[in-house]
Design a protein around this motif. Structure first.
Motif, PDB file in Angstrom:
ATOM      1  N   UNK B  94      45.083  28.998   6.136  1.00 43.97           N
ATOM      2  CA  UNK B  94      45.516  29.543   4.847  1.00 43.97           C
ATOM      3  C   UNK B  94      46.986  29.213   4.610  1.00 43.97           C
ATOM      4  N   UNK B  95      47.425  29.217   3.345  1.00 44.72           N
ATOM      5  CA  UNK B  95      48.835  28.978   3.052  1.00 44.72           C
ATOM      6  C   UNK B  95      49.742  29.956   3.804  1.00 44.72           C
ATOM      7  N   UNK B  96      50.869  29.451   4.290  1.00 42.02           N
ATOM      8  CA  UNK B  96      51.846  30.324   4.954  1.00 42.02           C
ATOM      9  C   UNK B  96      52.298  31.401   3.971  1.00 42.02           C
ATOM     10  N   UNK B  97      52.674  32.548   4.514  1.00 43.17           N
ATOM     11  CA  UNK B  97      52.993  33.709   3.668  1.00 43.17           C
ATOM     12  C   UNK B  97      54.059  34.540   4.348  1.00 43.17           C
ATOM     13  N   UNK B  98      54.530  35.568   3.656  1.00 49.32           N
ATOM     14  CA  UNK B  98      55.467  36.508   4.295  1.00 49.32           C
ATOM     15  C   UNK B  98      54.857  37.069   5.572  1.00 49.32           C
ATOM     16  N   UNK B  99      53.547  37.345   5.544  1.00 48.84           N
ATOM     17  CA  UNK B  99      52.888  37.868   6.750  1.00 48.84           C
ATOM     18  C   UNK B  99      52.869  36.833   7.868  1.00 48.84           C
ATOM     19  N   UNK B 100      52.649  35.553   7.513  1.00 52.45           N
ATOM     20  CA  UNK B 100      52.679  34.490   8.531  1.00 52.45           C
ATOM     21  C   UNK B 100      54.033  34.491   9.231  1.00 52.45           C
ATOM     22  N   UNK B 101      55.090  34.534   8.435  1.00 54.05           N
ATOM     23  CA  UNK B 101      56.430  34.449   9.015  1.00 54.05           C
ATOM     24  C   UNK B 101      56.740  35.689   9.857  1.00 54.05           C
ATOM     25  N   UNK B 102      56.207  36.833   9.438  1.00 54.56           N
ATOM     26  CA  UNK B 102      56.403  38.075  10.197  1.00 54.56           C
ATOM     27  C   UNK B 102      55.615  38.033  11.505  1.00 54.56           C
ATOM     28  N   UNK B 103      54.335  37.606  11.421  1.00 57.58           N
ATOM     29  CA  UNK B 103      53.447  37.675  12.587  1.00 57.58           C
ATOM     30  C   UNK B 103      53.718  36.528  13.565  1.00 57.58           C
ATOM     31  N   UNK B 104      53.877  35.301  13.058  1.00 61.16           N
ATOM     32  CA  UNK B 104      54.021  34.140  13.957  1.00 61.16           C
ATOM     33  C   UNK B 104      55.479  33.886  14.313  1.00 61.16           C
ATOM     34  N   UNK B 105      56.390  34.010  13.334  1.00 59.68           N
ATOM     35  CA  UNK B 105      57.798  33.653  13.576  1.00 59.68           C
ATOM     36  C   UNK B 105      58.669  34.873  13.890  1.00 59.68           C
ATOM     37  N   UNK B 106      58.148  36.095  13.631  1.00 57.09           N
ATOM     38  CA  UNK B 106      58.935  37.304  13.876  1.00 57.09           C
ATOM     39  C   UNK B 106      60.067  37.526  12.892  1.00 57.09           C
ATOM     40  N   UNK B 107      59.985  36.912  11.699  1.00 58.56           N
ATOM     41  CA  UNK B 107      61.031  37.103  10.683  1.00 58.56           C
ATOM     42  C   UNK B 107      61.020  38.547  10.177  1.00 58.56           C
ATOM     43  N   UNK B 108      62.203  39.115  10.032  1.00 55.82           N
ATOM     44  CA  UNK B 108      62.275  40.487   9.524  1.00 55.82           C
ATOM     45  C   UNK B 108      62.431  40.518   7.995  1.00 55.82           C
ATOM     46  N   UNK B 115      51.913  30.903   0.091  1.00 53.76           N
ATOM     47  CA  UNK B 115      51.029  31.897  -0.517  1.00 53.76           C
ATOM     48  C   UNK B 115      51.713  32.572  -1.696  1.00 53.76           C
ATOM     49  N   UNK B 116      52.938  33.042  -1.491  1.00 51.18           N
ATOM     50  CA  UNK B 116      53.683  33.680  -2.573  1.00 51.18           C
ATOM     51  C   UNK B 116      53.987  32.713  -3.707  1.00 51.18           C
ATOM     52  N   UNK B 117      54.314  31.472  -3.346  1.00 53.40           N
ATOM     53  CA  UNK B 117      54.588  30.463  -4.379  1.00 53.40           C
ATOM     54  C   UNK B 117      53.336  30.157  -5.205  1.00 53.40           C
ATOM     55  N   UNK B 128      44.265  35.802  -9.231  1.00 50.68           N
ATOM     56  CA  UNK B 128      44.898  36.841  -8.420  1.00 50.68           C
ATOM     57  C   UNK B 128      45.184  36.330  -7.006  1.00 50.68           C
ATOM     58  N   UNK B 129      46.160  36.919  -6.329  1.00 46.12           N
ATOM     59  CA  UNK B 129      46.478  36.502  -4.951  1.00 46.12           C
ATOM     60  C   UNK B 129      45.266  36.523  -4.017  1.00 46.12           C
ATOM     61  N   UNK B 130      44.394  37.539  -4.155  1.00 43.35           N
ATOM     62  CA  UNK B 130      43.211  37.607  -3.283  1.00 43.35           C
ATOM     63  C   UNK B 130      42.291  36.403  -3.459  1.00 43.35           C
ATOM     64  N   UNK B 131      42.416  35.692  -4.555  1.00 41.21           N
ATOM     65  CA  UNK B 131      41.538  34.546  -4.835  1.00 41.21           C
ATOM     66  C   UNK B 131      42.104  33.235  -4.291  1.00 41.21           C
ATOM     67  N   UNK B 132      43.195  33.306  -3.528  1.00 35.50           N
ATOM     68  CA  UNK B 132      43.756  32.091  -2.921  1.00 35.50           C
ATOM     69  C   UNK B 132      43.055  31.855  -1.586  1.00 35.50           C
ATOM     70  N   UNK B 133      42.344  30.739  -1.468  1.00 34.08           N
ATOM     71  CA  UNK B 133      41.507  30.510  -0.286  1.00 34.08           C
ATOM     72  C   UNK B 133      42.263  29.703   0.770  1.00 34.08           C
TER      73      UNK B 133
END
Lengths: 198, 198
Positions: B94-108, B115-117, B128-133
């Motif tokens: 899936x597209x990288x997202x704020x959650x990706x950066x938090x979970x994989x990279x540990x960004x605060x 994903x956001x873009x 809608x965001x939920x419809x991004x596959x």
């Protein structure tokens, strides 16, 4: 622990049911070499659904087993695998469907497949067919050739009585099938058993 | 053929636009080693969207290239790859997202990611965001260890000027990014170019 009765999913069919946070879902292959497609939705907001893409990204692995979480499209953990006597499942492919049988098998009057079975079972919960994602395909054996990327659908490694156990990390709607594709199940259609425990 | 101007997607950003049936979309990596996440929706019914699970199942391959169709969740062909100077793209993650950066990279304080873009760019189309596959991640290099199933995100194989060309098989809405994840782009954020031709 309150142990419930084992439920049977008839060959080439599917069911849907609710699973409360903390409950355990055991999916059993009673005869061996039978796949069960599993999908899960947040019961309080059905726009949230398991996501292969999120889960595989966070796991850095395409084969999941004991300890691995199944993430949603919103990066929340919906289910966690807590026991697994097989160790080979698929999380790349969508449920088989009438289109699958038409395109891959050349069937002129195709069965509705796991996709059609899930769509029918999930309809009473307000879940539309378009909202059925890549399923977590319990016991499905899809080796990948790392060099070419070729994938093949091989007989499941599951033997009679093998099982995979999930714990719900939130209140869920579950869709579950006894898979309808000949190739996925080594040429015969068998039932699937499942049990929900509190 | 009417050749349009090349458009630039700035580093760590994304765009959305329409593509008519029969039009060609060329995605170019102008500097090399830069990923572009691509999603596509049926413009006349946005519930229909590209599906990794359908596409990989029908291709029997996880790596797609020239000649391969991108199927929708309804098993229709939305796009077809007609040229590809790289031969390695990803259709698992899936597209990288704020959650990706938090979970994989540990960004605060994470970036919103592809994903956001995509969510921002697609919002005017009612998506809608939920419809991004799972996106078709042009130039993303994700080798799989066939034995263990381990996946790694490696530098793209694309060099400056490399491209992949798609033809639309129906009227589409396209979302396209210059990917925002350090690991996917060998440690730096670069632009992406694209061109639409009739």
């Amino acid at each position: 622990m309150c142990q419930a009765d084992v439920q049977q999913i008839e060959p080439r069919s599917g069911v849907a049911f609710t699973l409360d946070r903390g409950q355990r879902l055991t999916v059993i292959d009673p005869r061996g070499e039978q796949v069960a497609d599993l999908v899960a939705y947040n019961r309080h907001d059905i726009g949230e659904v398991i996501s292969s893409g999120r889960t595989l990204d966070y796991a850095s692995r395409i084969y999941l087993t004991t300890g691995d979480p199944l993430y949603s499209n919103r990066s929340n953990v919906l289910l966690r695998i807590v026991e697994d006597t097989v160790g080979r499942h698929d999380f790349l492919l969508t449920p088989c469907s009438a289109d699958t049988f038409r395109i891959i098998y050349g069937d002129t009057n195709p069965h509705r497949g796991c996709f059609g079975n899930l769509a029918a079972a999930l309809a009473p919960y307000g879940i539309a067919p378009d909202a059925i994602p890549v399923a977590f395909n319990c016991f499905m054996n899809v080796p990948i050739d790392g060099k070419t990327g070729a994938l093949t659908v091989e007989p499941p490694l599951s033997r009679a009585g093998d099982r995979i156990v999930f714990v719900a990390e939130t209140d869920l709607i579950i869709g579950l099938t006894a898979c309808s594709a000949l190739q996925s199940n080594n040429g015969s259609f068998k039932p699937i058993h499942y049990r929900v425990e509190t």
